[in-house]
Every structure is written in C-alpha cells, then in structure tokens.
Design a protein around this motif. Structure first.
Motif, PDB file in Angstrom:
ATOM      1  N   VAL A  32       0.840  -1.201   0.000  1.00  0.00           N
ATOM      2  CA  VAL A  32       0.000   0.000   0.000  1.00  0.00           C
ATOM      3  C   VAL A  32       0.872   1.246   0.000  1.00  0.00           C
ATOM      4  O   VAL A  32       0.637   2.196  -0.756  1.00  0.00           O
ATOM      5  CB  VAL A  32      -0.950   0.006   1.219  1.00  0.00           C
ATOM      6  CG1 VAL A  32      -1.624   1.378   1.397  1.00  0.00           C
ATOM      7  CG2 VAL A  32      -2.013  -1.075   1.067  1.00  0.00           C
ATOM      8  N   LEU A  33       1.921   1.262   0.835  1.00  0.00           N
ATOM      9  CA  LEU A  33       2.801   2.428   0.887  1.00  0.00           C
ATOM     10  C   LEU A  33       3.488   2.655  -0.456  1.00  0.00           C
ATOM     11  O   LEU A  33       3.630   3.797  -0.906  1.00  0.00           O
ATOM     12  CB  LEU A  33       3.837   2.259   1.993  1.00  0.00           C
ATOM     13  CG  LEU A  33       4.792   3.444   2.168  1.00  0.00           C
ATOM     14  CD1 LEU A  33       4.027   4.709   2.551  1.00  0.00           C
ATOM     15  CD2 LEU A  33       5.865   3.132   3.207  1.00  0.00           C
ATOM     16  N   ALA A  34       3.921   1.576  -1.103  1.00  0.00           N
ATOM     17  CA  ALA A  34       4.565   1.702  -2.409  1.00  0.00           C
ATOM     18  C   ALA A  34       3.618   2.337  -3.414  1.00  0.00           C
ATOM     19  O   ALA A  34       4.007   3.222  -4.189  1.00  0.00           O
ATOM     20  CB  ALA A  34       5.036   0.335  -2.898  1.00  0.00           C
ATOM     21  N   ALA A  35       2.359   1.898  -3.409  1.00  0.00           N
ATOM     22  CA  ALA A  35       1.368   2.452  -4.334  1.00  0.00           C
ATOM     23  C   ALA A  35       1.116   3.927  -4.037  1.00  0.00           C
ATOM     24  O   ALA A  35       0.983   4.749  -4.954  1.00  0.00           O
ATOM     25  CB  ALA A  35       0.066   1.657  -4.236  1.00  0.00           C
ATOM     26  N   LEU A  36       1.053   4.276  -2.768  1.00  0.00           N
ATOM     27  CA  LEU A  36       0.856   5.682  -2.386  1.00  0.00           C
ATOM     28  C   LEU A  36       2.043   6.538  -2.824  1.00  0.00           C
ATOM     29  O   LEU A  36       1.857   7.666  -3.318  1.00  0.00           O
ATOM     30  CB  LEU A  36       0.664   5.788  -0.873  1.00  0.00           C
ATOM     31  CG  LEU A  36      -0.626   5.205  -0.298  1.00  0.00           C
ATOM     32  CD1 LEU A  36      -0.550   5.136   1.226  1.00  0.00           C
ATOM     33  CD2 LEU A  36      -1.839   6.024  -0.731  1.00  0.00           C
ATOM     34  N   ALA A  37       3.246   6.016  -2.657  1.00  0.00           N
ATOM     35  CA  ALA A  37       4.447   6.770  -3.030  1.00  0.00           C
ATOM     36  C   ALA A  37       4.493   7.022  -4.534  1.00  0.00           C
ATOM     37  O   ALA A  37       4.839   8.126  -4.978  1.00  0.00           O
ATOM     38  CB  ALA A  37       5.696   6.015  -2.580  1.00  0.00           C
ATOM     39  N   VAL A  38       4.131   6.004  -5.304  1.00  0.00           N
ATOM     40  CA  VAL A  38       4.118   6.167  -6.760  1.00  0.00           C
ATOM     41  C   VAL A  38       3.060   7.178  -7.177  1.00  0.00           C
ATOM     42  O   VAL A  38       3.289   8.015  -8.052  1.00  0.00           O
ATOM     43  CB  VAL A  38       3.881   4.809  -7.452  1.00  0.00           C
ATOM     44  CG1 VAL A  38       3.573   5.002  -8.935  1.00  0.00           C
ATOM     45  CG2 VAL A  38       5.094   3.905  -7.276  1.00  0.00           C
ATOM     46  N   GLN A  39       1.901   7.115  -6.528  1.00  0.00           N
ATOM     47  CA  GLN A  39       0.850   8.078  -6.852  1.00  0.00           C
ATOM     48  C   GLN A  39       1.265   9.491  -6.460  1.00  0.00           C
ATOM     49  O   GLN A  39       0.912  10.466  -7.127  1.00  0.00           O
ATOM     50  CB  GLN A  39      -0.450   7.688  -6.144  1.00  0.00           C
ATOM     51  CG  GLN A  39      -1.642   8.551  -6.523  1.00  0.00           C
ATOM     52  CD  GLN A  39      -2.962   7.900  -6.158  1.00  0.00           C
ATOM     53  OE1 GLN A  39      -3.153   6.697  -6.320  1.00  0.00           O
ATOM     54  NE2 GLN A  39      -3.906   8.698  -5.654  1.00  0.00           N
ATOM     55  N   ALA A  40       2.037   9.615  -5.393  1.00  0.00           N
ATOM     56  CA  ALA A  40       2.450  10.929  -4.905  1.00  0.00           C
ATOM     57  C   ALA A  40       3.577  11.538  -5.736  1.00  0.00           C
ATOM     58  O   ALA A  40       3.602  12.752  -5.977  1.00  0.00           O
ATOM     59  CB  ALA A  40       2.895  10.826  -3.450  1.00  0.00           C
ATOM     60  N   LEU A  41       4.524  10.695  -6.163  1.00  0.00           N
ATOM     61  CA  LEU A  41       5.756  11.211  -6.761  1.00  0.00           C
ATOM     62  C   LEU A  41       6.001  10.786  -8.197  1.00  0.00           C
ATOM     63  O   LEU A  41       6.811  11.409  -8.896  1.00  0.00           O
ATOM     64  CB  LEU A  41       6.957  10.762  -5.913  1.00  0.00           C
ATOM     65  CG  LEU A  41       6.942  11.125  -4.433  1.00  0.00           C
ATOM     66  CD1 LEU A  41       8.069  10.411  -3.706  1.00  0.00           C
ATOM     67  CD2 LEU A  41       7.046  12.627  -4.246  1.00  0.00           C
ATOM     68  N   GLY A  42       5.352   9.712  -8.621  1.00  0.00           N
ATOM     69  CA  GLY A  42       5.660   9.130  -9.918  1.00  0.00           C
ATOM     70  C   GLY A  42       6.616   7.967  -9.757  1.00  0.00           C
ATOM     71  O   GLY A  42       7.443   7.954  -8.832  1.00  0.00           O
ATOM     72  N   SER A  43       6.526   6.990 -10.639  1.00  0.00           N
ATOM     73  CA  SER A  43       7.313   5.764 -10.502  1.00  0.00           C
ATOM     74  C   SER A  43       8.815   6.000 -10.592  1.00  0.00           C
ATOM     75  O   SER A  43       9.610   5.243 -10.016  1.00  0.00           O
ATOM     76  CB  SER A  43       6.887   4.751 -11.573  1.00  0.00           C
ATOM     77  OG  SER A  43       7.079   5.293 -12.864  1.00  0.00           O
TER      78      SER A  43
END
Length: 361
Positions: A82-93
């Motif tokens: 979940v945190l990984a998905a949030l980080a990608v949504q926040a910053l980009g992959s």
C-alpha cells in the motif's frame, strides 16, 4: 447478548441486507460478525480522502528534506505494498525506489507478491539477500529455529504449548523481557530461553539490519526513507524497536490494519496482495495474527473502543470476549517501551471521531 448503547458515530448495525452494497468493508470476516446483529464499530474511512492526504504529505516530506524521491522496503506484504502504491501516486514511478530484502527463511509466496507489486507499479525491484549476515549473527543456529523450518505444525504446537504452560502468548513474554521484567516462575523463563527467545532475536536482527541497509541507500542516493507501519501494530507492539517499522516518517501510523486493507482495495492492488494474511515473513506458519494472539479486526475494535472512552462492557457488546479485551490492553501497556522513538505525526487518523471516518459528524 445484552445491547449496550454506544456513541452514534461509533456504532453500525446490520439487521438486514439492504445496506450491504453500501458497506463495502473489504473485510468479509468483519462483515460476517456484523451480520449477526451485534453492535459493531464502523471502522470504515473515506479511502479516497485518506489516499489524497497521504500522497500530498509524502510529496511535502520529500520537498522538505530536499531529496530526489523515496526508498522503502517492499516485502510484498499488505502494508509495504500500500505504501509503495501511495508513493508512486504521490511522486511518480521514477522517484520511488523499491528494495526487497530477503533471507533463506523468507516466504516465496510473499516474495512473488513483491515482484507482482513492482511490476504493477512499473517500478524496478532491487533484490538483496541478507542470509549471509543473518548466518554470521547466528540467527539460523538454534535447534528450535531449525525445527520451525520443518512444518507449520511446529509453530502451532510450540506456541500453544507455551501458552498452556506459561499462561500467556510467547509474544507477550517478549514484551515483558524487553521492558526488563524477569519471567516467573523458573520454568517459564527456561521455556522462553529455549524457544521463543530465538524467534524474537531473529525478528530483531532481520528488521534492524534491513533498516541499516535502507538508511545507507537513502544516504547514498539522496532519498527519503519512509516506513509502512500501521496503528494496530504500533499500539500492541508488533514491531521491532529501532527496526524497519520504527522509522521517523511513517505516514500510515494513524490508520488501523483493517483501514490499510481498505486503502489496498481503493488503490486497486492485485487481489493476491490485498487479501493476503499479514505475516512477519520469518518462520513457517507464523502470521501476524498468530503471533499477536488476536485477529486484527478484534484488535482494531478494542483499540478504537479504548480511544473513544468505551467501557469494557461496551466493547464486549461488540462481540469481543472480555479475555481478549484484557489481553489486548496488556499488550498495549507492556509495549510502551517500544513507542519511545521520535516520529513525525501521521497526516491522517482513522480513530473514532476523525473526519475520515464514515458517518462522522
């Protein structure tokens, strides 16, 4: 069961099926209990709002630290996914670094979930084997650890035997030892030293070493290290002090485990990831709930009840046996020594009365 009146925003009843489509709890075990007609806390949150706030906070944190992005340990479990998905949504992959740190006792199913999540998020997964360091530290040497590798039955028999003889779970004993208590009587101390002490030591070595590696990567690459701990684990002490789940910045520590699972569904994570049983990934048959001694849905109900000031009787009216209420309270009190590290406050709260809670005024 006697009905006890609870605060309106805390309670939800499911006396018929007309509202089932609106409930969307993503937790069938909780839904099944609710369907029996008990007064139950409505732990649902506005998942989309929570995602938006957390994503903005991750971006704020990175900007404040002046780094190039974030790094996190992706175990393949629910929280880190979940945190990984949030980080990608926040910053980009392109600004998210995912590292899978495994050892010879890691579950290959969870490892597959880490690979699946990295592919799902279109982020390269860096893989590091820490077995050599764990071997050097003697993690695999004890006979009891070798026995645990044989079958999940070994973990079940040993934990239940310990509980029968010693009157408490092995995990509760680790909390006592960690806060400086001497286990009594003598046979409890002996049994703990021969068995669960080694499990706890292995847990500690893995999590602190993983943190050391990730901190080094963060320094070398000018990245912000972020953690995936949730409120349920923090409150009962199901984490290693100064380990990978005790980081200064952990944006989900305001959410219960069941609420993190709600985020997983809202983020549309792969089903095998969002529905898996949480596990510390260190021994066959040892899931989080097995180790803690309680299901997360019950832990969350009890913690939330304490937070809103409910009596034991009111919490018991939610279908939680008094012995479980007592034991969860004990875990919270015995684990206070673990919650001494400095942390940045979480950007969201899933506690009763929060604006995120469904039905909150």
């Amino acid at each position: 069961m006697t009905n006890v009146r609870l605060p309106q925003i805390y309670c939800a009843r499911l006396d018929d099926g007309k509202d089932r489509k609106d409930i969307n709890l993503h937790d069938q075990s909780l839904l099944s209990v609710r369907a029996k007609g008990y007064n139950m806390p409505d732990l649902r949150i506005d998942a989309e709002q929570a995602i938006d706030v957390i994503c903005h906070d991750i971006a704020r944190h990175v900007e404040l630290e002046g780094t190039e992005g974030v790094v996190l340990g992706l175990s393949g479990g629910l929280d880190s996914s979940v945190l990984a998905a949030l980080a990608v949504q926040a910053l980009g992959s392109d600004r998210v670094t995912l590292i899978y740190l495994f050892d010879q006792d890691s579950d290959r199913t969870i490892a597959a979930n880490a690979e699946l999540m990295a592919e799902h998020l279109d982020v390269p997964l860096e893989v590091m084997d820490i077995s050599g360091e764990m071997k050097n530290r003697g993690v695999y040497k004890p006979l009891f650890i070798k026995l645990l590798r044989l079958s999940t039955i070994v973990a079940w028999i040993s934990a239940n035997s310990y509980r029968l003889v010693c009157g408490e779970t092995p995990f509760k004993s680790t909390l006592r030892v960690g806060r400086g208590e001497a286990l009594k009587p003598w046979y409890k101390r002996l049994l703990f030293g021969l068995t669960m002490h080694h499990v706890d030591a292995g847990f500690t070595h893995r999590h602190t070493f993983r943190r050391t590696i990730l901190e080094r990567v963060a320094r070398e690459r000018n990245l912000s290290l972020i953690g995936a701990a949730n409120m349920s684990e923090c409150e009962v002490g199901w984490f290693v002090k100064d380990g990978i789940d005790d980081l200064p910045y952990q944006p989900m520590t305001g959410l219960y485990k069941t609420q993190v699972r709600q985020l997983a569904h809202a983020l549309e994570l792969p089903m095998t990831v969002s529905t898996q049983l949480p596990s510390p990934d260190m021994a066959k048959g040892v899931t989080d709930e097995f180790g803690i001694g309680h299901e997360y849905k019950d832990v969350d109900i009890v913690i939330d009840g304490f937070a809103v000031g409910l009596t034991d009787g009111q919490i018991a009216a939610c279908g939680i046996p008094q012995r479980e209420i007592d034991d969860i309270r004990d875990l919270m009190e015995l684990s206070d020594w673990k919650r001494q590290s400095p942390h940045e406050g979480p950007p969201v709260s899933g506690k009763s009365g929060s604006a995120l809670r469904i039905g909150a005024a």
